[in-house]
Design an enzyme around this catalytic site. Sequence first.
Site, mmCIF file in Angstrom:
data_model
loop_
_atom_site.group_PDB
_atom_site.id
_atom_site.type_symbol
_atom_site.label_atom_id
_atom_site.label_comp_id
_atom_site.label_asym_id
_atom_site.label_seq_id
_atom_site.Cartn_x
_atom_site.Cartn_y
_atom_site.Cartn_z
ATOM 1 N N ARG A 33 0.785 -1.228 0.019
ATOM 2 C CA ARG A 33 0.075 0.026 -0.009
ATOM 3 C C ARG A 33 0.758 1.413 0.060
ATOM 4 O O ARG A 33 1.906 1.101 0.220
ATOM 5 C CB ARG A 33 -0.843 -0.297 1.200
ATOM 6 C CG ARG A 33 -0.501 -0.091 2.622
ATOM 7 C CD ARG A 33 -1.305 0.110 3.677
ATOM 8 N NE ARG A 33 -0.456 -0.457 4.822
ATOM 9 C CZ ARG A 33 -1.180 -0.093 6.092
ATOM 10 N NH1 ARG A 33 -2.229 0.419 6.347
ATOM 11 N NH2 ARG A 33 -0.455 -0.354 7.091
ATOM 12 N N SER A 123 -6.472 -17.435 11.531
ATOM 13 C CA SER A 123 -5.638 -17.294 12.612
ATOM 14 C C SER A 123 -6.489 -17.961 13.866
ATOM 15 O O SER A 123 -7.616 -18.226 14.122
ATOM 16 C CB SER A 123 -5.544 -15.761 13.069
ATOM 17 O OG SER A 123 -5.289 -15.662 14.397
ATOM 18 N N GLU A 125 -6.438 -17.073 16.688
ATOM 19 C CA GLU A 125 -7.178 -16.140 17.476
ATOM 20 C C GLU A 125 -8.654 -16.272 17.109
ATOM 21 O O GLU A 125 -9.516 -15.992 18.039
ATOM 22 C CB GLU A 125 -6.619 -14.585 16.989
ATOM 23 C CG GLU A 125 -7.198 -13.386 17.770
ATOM 24 C CD GLU A 125 -6.842 -13.037 19.245
ATOM 25 O OE1 GLU A 125 -5.659 -14.074 19.396
ATOM 26 O OE2 GLU A 125 -7.335 -12.467 20.091
ATOM 27 N N TYR A 147 -10.248 -8.018 15.901
ATOM 28 C CA TYR A 147 -9.355 -8.611 15.146
ATOM 29 C C TYR A 147 -9.889 -10.002 14.835
ATOM 30 O O TYR A 147 -10.135 -10.525 13.833
ATOM 31 C CB TYR A 147 -7.659 -8.669 15.823
ATOM 32 C CG TYR A 147 -6.881 -9.649 14.720
ATOM 33 C CD1 TYR A 147 -6.309 -9.296 13.742
ATOM 34 C CD2 TYR A 147 -6.778 -10.884 15.314
ATOM 35 C CE1 TYR A 147 -5.391 -10.046 12.982
ATOM 36 C CE2 TYR A 147 -5.769 -11.808 14.700
ATOM 37 C CZ TYR A 147 -5.312 -11.282 13.483
ATOM 38 O OH TYR A 147 -4.288 -12.203 12.633
#
Length: 335
Positions: A33, A123, A125, A147
């Site tokens: 980016r 993930s 997570e 997240y």
Amino acid sequence: MKTAFITGITGQDGSYLAEHLLHQGYKVVGMMRRTATPSTERIEGVLDQIEIAHGDLLDQSSLMRLFDEHKPDEIYNLAAQSFVHASFYEPIHTGEVTGLGVARILEAMRLVVPEARFYQASSSEMFGKVSESPQKESTPFHPRSPYGVAKVYAHWATVNYRESYDLFCCSGILFNHESPRRGLEFVTRKISEGVAAIAFGQQEDIALGNLDARRDWGFAGDYVEAMHLMLQQDTPEDFVVATGETHSVRDFCDIAFARVGLDYEKFVKIDPRFYRPAEVDLLLGDPSLAKEKLNWTPSTPFKELVHLMVDSDVSRRLDEGRTLQAGELPPSLRG
Ligand code: NAP
Ligand code: GDD
């Protein structure tokens, strides 16, 4: 020659994956980016061998333009706002990039290069408040952070594009993986860098949050190989990638400080600022499916990983550029 398109090329995993795919003979296109100060530090070694393409997960048109231009055979989506702690303070941005960004890239692939193969960086997570241990592909998700929530959305979007449109989409559910290239805000690198700074008299202590959190920590260099293997299967599938061992943040501190002959208890301070509104207490992965179907096994034991990271941060400081040997302390610690 196959073309691999990697988003998140400037990150830890992007750099290791680019090196791995170059070794496999791929043409590598890395998406970056636009930032005021380009962060190409981790890919300096391969910059002349890869092609940099400018785009952003927030901008659908950039993804469509790049796919049309490069016609990738394999797309590895590693880009994300990846820091769990920050996601509590930037939940909308995290949702936009880490969650919706994946819908944008999947839609761009469907419309422009539907024959390509897609890897999504999912993930552990997502397991969050775990309902069973170890966690495997069938373990229910219970994310505990913005997240984690965004990653669950992205994971199911990936599965849905596979099921709805018959696209070759895989989700790699990777447990924590670290390296000397890990971002300084993540706990392992914060510790290894802090240990080195303390050993050289540049820092007095390290302020940390929850020392009792447990993670299944592996080496990033091993994990990118699993990403590649997933896209070489006959049929797309999701895989847990982990070591099958869990250790606490405290264990990490203990081994890291011991590497330079210090006792962590004298240097680690607890600072409530580093606690999270909700914690993931324990992660422990079961990589059996990856072992069986991908023939993938992790090759870096926990203690070796901690030493690798501390040695790297210490050796950067040594004038001669030598790596710290076991039992040999940095100059500032020698009597
Ligand atoms: P990382 O070092 O934080 O790298 C993240 C990358 O995403 C950077 O290249 C960053 O670019 C890029 N990025 C951020 N926002 C973007 C946007 N809007 N558009 C395009 N690119 C953007 O993360 P990592 O450790 O390599 O992890 C790679 C992926 O695996 C991430 O999706 C992460 O969530 C996931 N994951 C990581 C682990 C782990 O333990 N490392 C475990 C499971 C899953 P800048 O340089 O411009 O910031
Ligand atoms: N970052 C950080 N800083 N974490 C701390 C600290 C501190 O000072 N003190 C204790 N911790 C604890 C956190 O509360 C957490 O339980 C654990 O250390 C690991 O934190 P991180 O290294 O920030 O990683 P993470 O587990 O939250 O997230 C990483 O792994 C996920 C996979 O499970 C990231 O790489 C995610 O992108 C990835 O998906």
